[in-house]
Design an enzyme around this catalytic site. Structure first.
Site, PDB file in Angstrom:
ATOM      1  N   ASP A  28       8.325 -12.760   0.163  1.00 52.85           N
ATOM      2  CA  ASP A  28       7.136 -12.057   0.636  1.00 52.85           C
ATOM      3  C   ASP A  28       7.196 -11.997   2.159  1.00 52.85           C
ATOM      4  O   ASP A  28       7.485 -13.030   2.795  1.00 52.85           O
ATOM      5  CB  ASP A  28       5.880 -12.842   0.206  1.00 52.85           C
ATOM      6  CG  ASP A  28       4.715 -11.933  -0.132  1.00 52.85           C
ATOM      7  OD1 ASP A  28       4.682 -10.807   0.395  1.00 52.85           O
ATOM      8  OD2 ASP A  28       3.838 -12.360  -0.920  1.00 52.85           O
ATOM      9  N   HIS A  53       6.964  -5.124   7.674  1.00 51.35           N
ATOM     10  CA  HIS A  53       6.040  -6.050   7.000  1.00 51.35           C
ATOM     11  C   HIS A  53       6.714  -6.851   5.893  1.00 51.35           C
ATOM     12  O   HIS A  53       6.133  -7.798   5.377  1.00 51.35           O
ATOM     13  CB  HIS A  53       4.852  -5.269   6.436  1.00 51.35           C
ATOM     14  CG  HIS A  53       3.963  -4.755   7.530  1.00 51.35           C
ATOM     15  ND1 HIS A  53       2.832  -5.407   7.938  1.00 51.35           N
ATOM     16  CD2 HIS A  53       4.095  -3.678   8.345  1.00 51.35           C
ATOM     17  CE1 HIS A  53       2.282  -4.741   8.942  1.00 51.35           C
ATOM     18  NE2 HIS A  53       3.030  -3.686   9.208  1.00 51.35           N
TER      19      HIS A  53
HETATM   20  O1  LIG Z   1       1.147   0.744  -0.275  1.00 47.05           O
HETATM   21  P1  LIG Z   1       1.731   0.077  -1.464  1.00 47.05           P
HETATM   22  O2  LIG Z   1       3.062   0.632  -1.812  1.00 47.05           O
HETATM   23  O3  LIG Z   1       0.815  -0.005  -2.617  1.00 47.05           O
HETATM   24  O4  LIG Z   1       1.986  -1.456  -1.064  1.00 47.05           O
HETATM   25  C1  LIG Z   1       1.027  -2.243  -0.375  1.00 47.05           C
HETATM   26  C2  LIG Z   1       1.649  -2.866   0.842  1.00 47.05           C
HETATM   27  O5  LIG Z   1       2.620  -3.810   0.453  1.00 47.05           O
HETATM   28  C3  LIG Z   1       3.463  -4.402   1.446  1.00 47.05           C
HETATM   29  O6  LIG Z   1       2.795  -5.394   2.216  1.00 47.05           O
HETATM   30  C4  LIG Z   1       3.445  -6.231   3.132  1.00 47.05           C
HETATM   31  O7  LIG Z   1       2.612  -6.387   4.261  1.00 47.05           O
HETATM   32  C5  LIG Z   1       1.819  -7.550   4.385  1.00 47.05           C
HETATM   33  C6  LIG Z   1       1.192  -7.546   5.765  1.00 47.05           C
HETATM   34  O8  LIG Z   1       2.147  -7.557   6.755  1.00 47.05           O
HETATM   35  C7  LIG Z   1       2.620  -8.806   4.152  1.00 47.05           C
HETATM   36  O9  LIG Z   1       1.766  -9.928   4.213  1.00 47.05           O
HETATM   37  C8  LIG Z   1       3.256  -8.724   2.783  1.00 47.05           C
HETATM   38  O10 LIG Z   1       4.080  -9.858   2.602  1.00 47.05           O
HETATM   39  C9  LIG Z   1       4.091  -7.480   2.619  1.00 47.05           C
HETATM   40  O11 LIG Z   1       4.478  -7.376   1.267  1.00 47.05           O
HETATM   41  C10 LIG Z   1       4.050  -3.280   2.252  1.00 47.05           C
HETATM   42  O12 LIG Z   1       4.902  -3.766   3.236  1.00 47.05           O
HETATM   43  C11 LIG Z   1       3.024  -2.345   2.808  1.00 47.05           C
HETATM   44  O13 LIG Z   1       3.616  -1.291   3.522  1.00 47.05           O
HETATM   45  C12 LIG Z   1       2.245  -1.751   1.655  1.00 47.05           C
HETATM   46  O14 LIG Z   1       1.226  -0.945   2.144  1.00 47.05           O
HETATM   47  O1  LIG Z   2      -8.195  -7.011  -5.414  1.00 45.72           O
HETATM   48  C1  LIG Z   2      -7.681  -7.121  -4.320  1.00 45.72           C
HETATM   49  C2  LIG Z   2      -6.545  -7.912  -4.125  1.00 45.72           C
HETATM   50  C3  LIG Z   2      -5.990  -8.018  -2.867  1.00 45.72           C
HETATM   51  N1  LIG Z   2      -6.547  -7.333  -1.856  1.00 45.72           N
HETATM   52  C4  LIG Z   2      -5.971  -7.470  -0.507  1.00 45.72           C
HETATM   53  O2  LIG Z   2      -4.597  -7.125  -0.504  1.00 45.72           O
HETATM   54  C5  LIG Z   2      -3.950  -7.847   0.510  1.00 45.72           C
HETATM   55  C6  LIG Z   2      -2.641  -8.371  -0.016  1.00 45.72           C
HETATM   56  O3  LIG Z   2      -1.835  -8.688   1.078  1.00 45.72           O
HETATM   57  P1  LIG Z   2      -0.581  -9.618   0.995  1.00 45.72           P
HETATM   58  O4  LIG Z   2      -0.061  -9.771   2.353  1.00 45.72           O
HETATM   59  O5  LIG Z   2      -0.931 -10.910   0.352  1.00 45.72           O
HETATM   60  O6  LIG Z   2       0.500  -8.887   0.075  1.00 45.72           O
HETATM   61  P2  LIG Z   2       0.923  -7.344  -0.107  1.00 45.72           P
HETATM   62  O7  LIG Z   2       0.130  -6.848  -1.250  1.00 45.72           O
HETATM   63  O8  LIG Z   2       0.656  -6.630   1.133  1.00 45.72           O
HETATM   64  O9  LIG Z   2       2.359  -7.419  -0.453  1.00 45.72           O
HETATM   65  C7  LIG Z   2      -4.879  -8.936   0.960  1.00 45.72           C
HETATM   66  O10 LIG Z   2      -5.377  -8.653   2.237  1.00 45.72           O
HETATM   67  C8  LIG Z   2      -5.965  -8.902  -0.050  1.00 45.72           C
HETATM   68  O11 LIG Z   2      -7.237  -9.223   0.461  1.00 45.72           O
HETATM   69  C9  LIG Z   2      -7.638  -6.554  -2.043  1.00 45.72           C
HETATM   70  O12 LIG Z   2      -8.147  -5.963  -1.107  1.00 45.72           O
HETATM   71  N2  LIG Z   2      -8.183  -6.475  -3.264  1.00 45.72           N
END
Ligand SMILES: O=P(O)(O)OC[C@H]1O[C@H](O[C@H]2O[C@H](CO)[C@@H](O)[C@H](O)[C@H]2O)[C@H](O)[C@@H](O)[C@@H]1O
Ligand SMILES: O=c1ccn([C@@H]2O[C@H](COP(=O)(O)OP(=O)(O)O)[C@@H](O)[C@H]2O)c(=O)[nH]1
Length: 954
Positions: free
Chosen positions: A469, A262
């Site tokens: 990202d 991701h």
């Molecule tokens: O579980 P956390 O450590 O709190 O982090 C939350 C997630 O962050 C990352 O998200 C990525 O996935 C998104 C969907 O593919 C993508 O849009 C975004 O750019 C990425 O940063 C991480 O890869 C996840 O595993 C985490 O759960």
């Molecule tokens: O207060 C919040 C802020 C963000 N999100 C969700 O968190 C995800 C963030 O995904 P993104 O791919 O932009 O980045 P990531 O946090 O996974 O790196 C989105 O689906 C948002 O709708 C949420 O549920 N509550």
């Protein structure tokens, strides 16, 4: 829908994908009701007409209390819920989604009771959008549960949500999740570099964190193995679980395993700084299918595998000894319908009205990010400050709402970031705020789904300024909620989303504060028609590239990949049946062993992952040390004739085999000698070598321009080798070189241009191992005065496709064209005698004699032998007597390969005409050791057996 659809193998991949897309469109139009029904997956009441996942509902923007999940059985149809054959519908394919985090975090309410709360983040959001597969989710519940009662109760509560927990203790979480995942891999994959080793506590060095990482991955694997049923698809997610594919495949090689990243996958130059770079790549490659958000990330991954692991990168993926790991881009999406339906909910409409009133007279700018350094929050706020500085007219007309969701709060870097952001926000609000209003509303918390939808809907300009990202789903969600307002998206060019929404968004470099400030001004002042045009473009993308499409495509590709691999495996020769090969050897009376040298008998030089390993050591071909004794005993067996047949020149063979009693055939058999005797040539007469000078110039030119490439000038061929050069540059150079050779000054010369794995070779036509073998055999038979037919042939080698004609010599019914044959550039190709078909396995050598010469064939050199021009040593003893010649011609059957006594064996090449396969020179070594050992155990001969010139009449 996701089941097996391999009725016609003639379907092309693209054809299938196009059809599936049409089907999805069709279903979307006609199955709306059905879809809504499955959308109840996360609902525990079914009372909401839009069937939103209940734990995403929330009345109050700030509160998450209402996101508590009822862990009741009614709520159990998550991720499609799965319906079975018992309900009269076809069974869906089972999918095991494995991710570090479950889509819910558990919160303990009592000794044996738990409440579940949705976890925020892109991965969770995307997978919640996936329907129509019978999925279970395996992951960590985000909480340490040391006691059995608590664990049992949590397993039960989660089971109702079709989730299965992996219990990680605090120590592991600290080292694996906070340490290796979030302090090492996460920053590295986002181009923020590695932390200093001494920045980690002494007990938390790279190695201990990596060990914890591997241990944690094995714990995930153990849980998968417990729940896996045959035919399931196992879909591993993200950088937390790079080791998992290998753990799973080691346990069950038949498991269908996919892995999706991701985050970005960085350039190989970044990845190569990681101390565990090799292990991680190899583990991921154990998967059948590896997916990334964008083509760039996929390209970087393949490049890391070719540069760091020295494997073959192809347009399909990465190949390791014939095993292909498919690598492709699968851009994620969102469930856009869900957002649009939410906007119709009365409670969301109320919230929109409330917010509209609240911000009346001001344009709303919105940032929604986890409070992570990759999101570029400080840079965004600084750009906003610059905009305010430069545009005083806007001071009381614009507000920036920044939702900064706390994340990874145990990692010191994240704690530092929180302080930094607070400081900047405080400073700017102090600078530009008034008694009644501040320019930045900063919230250190997450919002519930409906509050977020309302916010997206009232926003005029969304600011996504990630420094890197993977995709960024916030940008998609904003677009999905802007049907009415048609606001502007300012988007970092370093977010994966820039590749899909780049046309409609204002793309910025988030590091360039001035550029971002200017874009803010441009966005706020953008005329309605331009906003509309831009929005329309992005909206079309977001609503067609949904999370469901993403998951369906990945799962379907994974199914296909596995079937394709099965088909490929069927074409791969089986492993050499060593017991049988040894058994036949022991029974036979007159054996011939033909052995290649390079990558067959040579010592492996360990590579540290730096392309080319130790070039100096590797370039000096050295016989494997372990082979010394076994080879000696095989050579000294009077019933065995050993030939080393190599492309290398005579010096290399002299250096390695001078002390053995064997035949050496250098330069693909163009030179031959018994180790007791002198070199002689088996070269066809009048071999045209006029091309050499022109080719040499070309090779010199490319060698000078390709660092770490080199070329060898052999008597009958020239070889340019780029094995140690930058692999991608080397390939480009080779392509240019081939183009030039095929079309340039030597395009009409009688040469073969042979493309090796990392080499280009130009040879005179007729210089192949197959062309030489009959001449070699003729000489051996003559020299040994052999009358007992050869009743055992073992031919082992890592031969180029062009040289696989050696197999055709012994097995004439094989296709005459070698697999991946060289491109021959000649009008009048002089066919070597052995290229003619023989009549059957019982080869009659007379077929190779003068009588079989066709008009344009040169006579068999074995019957017109001459001595090597290099040695200038005429060897009168090497002439066949007229009687012997007669015996060739009149039909003495010297090869008796009717039975199961012919063993051809390719080394490390899965595409081969050989009957069998050994995977590496290591396997060759152990086979030959076993063979020699069996002989001595059977009392056939001893290593000290008196040197015997091998008269087959013994
Ligand atoms: O579980 P956390 O450590 O709190 O982090 C939350 C997630 O962050 C990352 O998200 C990525 O996935 C998104 C969907 O593919 C993508 O849009 C975004 O750019 C990425 O940063 C991480 O890869 C996840 O595993 C985490 O759960
Ligand atoms: O207060 C919040 C802020 C963000 N999100 C969700 O968190 C995800 C963030 O995904 P993104 O791919 O932009 O980045 P990531 O946090 O996974 O790196 C989105 O689906 C948002 O709708 C949420 O549920 N509550």
């Amino acid at each position: 829908m996701l089941g097996n659809k391999y009725t016609s193998q003639s379907q092309t991949r693209v054809g299938r994908l196009v059809r599936e897309r049409e089907l999805r469109k069709f279903n979307k139009i006609f199955n709306t009701d059905d879809k809504d029904a499955t959308d109840s997956s996360w609902s525990n009441s079914g009372s909401d007409c839009f069937r939103e996942p209940e734990f995403l509902l929330g009345d109050d923007m700030g509160s998450r209390d209402d996101e508590m999940v009822d862990a009741s059985p009614r709520a159990s149809r998550s991720l499609g819920g799965g319906f079975g054959a018992s309900e009269g519908k076809p069974m869906k394919q089972r999918l095991l989604v494995v991710a570090n985090r479950l889509p819910v975090s558990a919160c303990r309410c009592g000794e044996d009771s738990w409440s579940l709360e949705i976890s925020a983040g892109g991965l969770v959001s995307a997978l919640l959008g996936v329907k129509d597969v019978d999925a279970k989710w395996i992951g960590w519940a985000g909480v340490n549960v040391p006691d059995v009662i608590g664990q049992k109760a949590l397993v039960k509560a989660l089971a109702e949500k079709r989730c299965i927990p992996v219990f990680l203790d605090e120590q592991i979480v600290h080292q694996y999740y906070n340490g290796y995942c979030n302090n090492i891999l996460w920053p590295l994959f986002h181009y923020l570099g590695l932390p200093q080793e001494d920045g980690l506590a002494t007990t938390h060095n790279f190695q201990s964190q990596f060990d914890a990482y591997k241990k944690a991955n094995q714990m995930f694997a153990d849980v998968v193995n417990q729940h896996y049923e045959e035919g399931d698809i196992v879909w591993c997610h993200d950088y937390h679980l790079m080791f998992l594919p290998k753990c799973l495949k080691d346990h069950n090689s038949k498991m269908k395993v996919g892995w999706f990243l991701h985050t970005p996958f960085p350039s190989s130059e970044i990845h190569r700084t990681l101390p565990s770079r090799l292990e991680l790549l190899r583990s991921v490659l154990a998967a059948d299918l590896v997916g990334f958000h964008t083509y760039d990330y996929a390209r970087h991954f393949v490049s890391a595998c070719t540069r760091i692991l020295e494997l073959e990168g192809t347009p399909e993926g990465v190949e390791d000894q014939g095993k292909l790991t498919r690598v492709a881009a699968f851009p994620i999406g969102i469930d856009s319908d869900r957002f649009q339906r939410a906007l119709e909910l009365p409670k969301v409409k109320d919230k929109i009205n409330e917010l509209t009133q609240k911000f009346d007279g001001r344009k709303v700018m919105l940032g929604v990010d986890r409070l992570d350094m990759i999101k570029g929050i400080p840079q965004k706020i600084l750009a906003f400050e610059k905009f305010l500085e430069e545009n005083p007219d806007w001071h009381d007309k614009v507000i920036l709402l920044q939702i900064a969701v706390p994340t990874r709060t145990d990692v010191p870097e994240y704690q530092k970031l929180t302080c930094q952001v607070h400081e900047i926000v405080g400073r700017i609000n102090g600078r530009f705020g008034t008694l009644t209003a501040v320019p930045i509303h900063h919230l250190d918390r997450s919002l519930d789904f409906h509050a977020l939808c309302a916010l997206y809907a009232v926003t005029d300009v969304a600011l996504v300024t990630s420094l890197r990202d993977g995709m960024n789903l916030v940008s998609y969600e904003f677009v999905a909620c802007q049907g009415a307002k048609k606001g502007v998206l300012i988007l970092s060019e370093f977010a994966g989303a820039a590749q899909s929404l780049g046309a409609g968004a204002l793309l910025v470099n988030p590091w360039n504060i001035t550029e971002v400030a200017d874009s803010i001004a441009k966005a706020l002042n953008m005329p309605a028609d331009e906003r509309e045009k831009r929005h329309r473009h992005n909206y079309a993308h977001v609503t067609t590239h949904t999370a469901q499409d993403w998951a369906e495509t990945f799962v379907s590709e994974l199914n296909d990949t596995v079937v394709e691999a099965q088909i490929r495996t069927k074409q791969v020769p089986p492993l050499l049946p060593s017991e049988k090969a040894i058994g036949q050897y022991l029974q036979s009376k007159n054996r011939l062993l033909i052995l290649g040298l390079n990558s067959t008998l040579t010592e492996l030089v360990e590579s540290s992952g730096r392309r080319g390993g130790d070039q100096i050591k590797e370039m000096e071909l050295k016989l494997h040390l372990d082979l010394k004794d076994p080879l000696k005993s095989l050579c000294n067996d009077p019933k065995t004739t050993v030939v080393v047949l190599s492309g290398s020149d005579r010096r290399v063979l002299d250096d390695n085999f001078g002390e053995y009693n064997m035949w050496l055939a250098a330069e693909n058999g163009m030179f031959l000698r018994l180790t007791d005797g002198e070199w002689m040539t088996t070269m066809p007469e009048h071999l045209n070598m006029d091309w050499v000078d022109s080719v040499k110039h070309v090779f010199e030119y490319f060698t000078e321009r390709t660092p770490r490439s080199h070329f060898e000038h052999r008597e009958t061929s020239l070889v340019w080798n780029y094995k140690y050069a930058d692999v991608e540059f080397g390939k480009l150079q080779a392509r240019d070189m081939l183009q030039h050779l095929w079309t340039g000054p030597i395009s009409n010369a009688a040469v073969d241009v042979v493309q090796g794995n990392r080499s280009v070779e130009v040879r005179s036509v007729g210089v192949t191992k197959g062309a030489a073998i009959d001449r070699i055999l003729g000489e051996i038979v003559h020299s040994k005065k052999m009358v007992t037919p050869i009743d055992y042939v073992l031919c082992i080698g890592h031969f180029l496709a062009k040289d696989e004609d050696i197999y055709t010599f012994f097995e004439p019914e094989l296709p005459s064209e070698p697999l991946n044959s060289a491109r021959t550039k000649t009008a009048e190709v002089m066919k070597a005698p052995s290229e003619k078909r023989h009549g059957g396995k019982q080869t009659n050598i007379k077929n190779n004699s003068k009588t079989s010469h066709s008009k344009n064939q040169k006579p068999n050199i074995a019957s017109e032998r001459k001595v090597s021009s290099a040695s200038q040593n005429n060897n009168p003893n090497s002439r066949l007597s007229p009687q012997e010649m007669m015996s060739w011609q009149e039909g003495s059957s010297i090869l008796d390969l009717k039975g199961d006594n012919y063993f051809s064996c390719a080394v490390g090449r899965k595409q081969s005409n050989a009957r069998y396969l050994l995977n590496s020179s290591k396997e060759v070594v152990s086979f030959l050791k076993k063979l020699a050992m069996s002989c001595s155990q059977n009392g056939h001969f001893s290593a000290n057996h008196h040197h015997c010139n091998g008269n087959g009449r013994s």
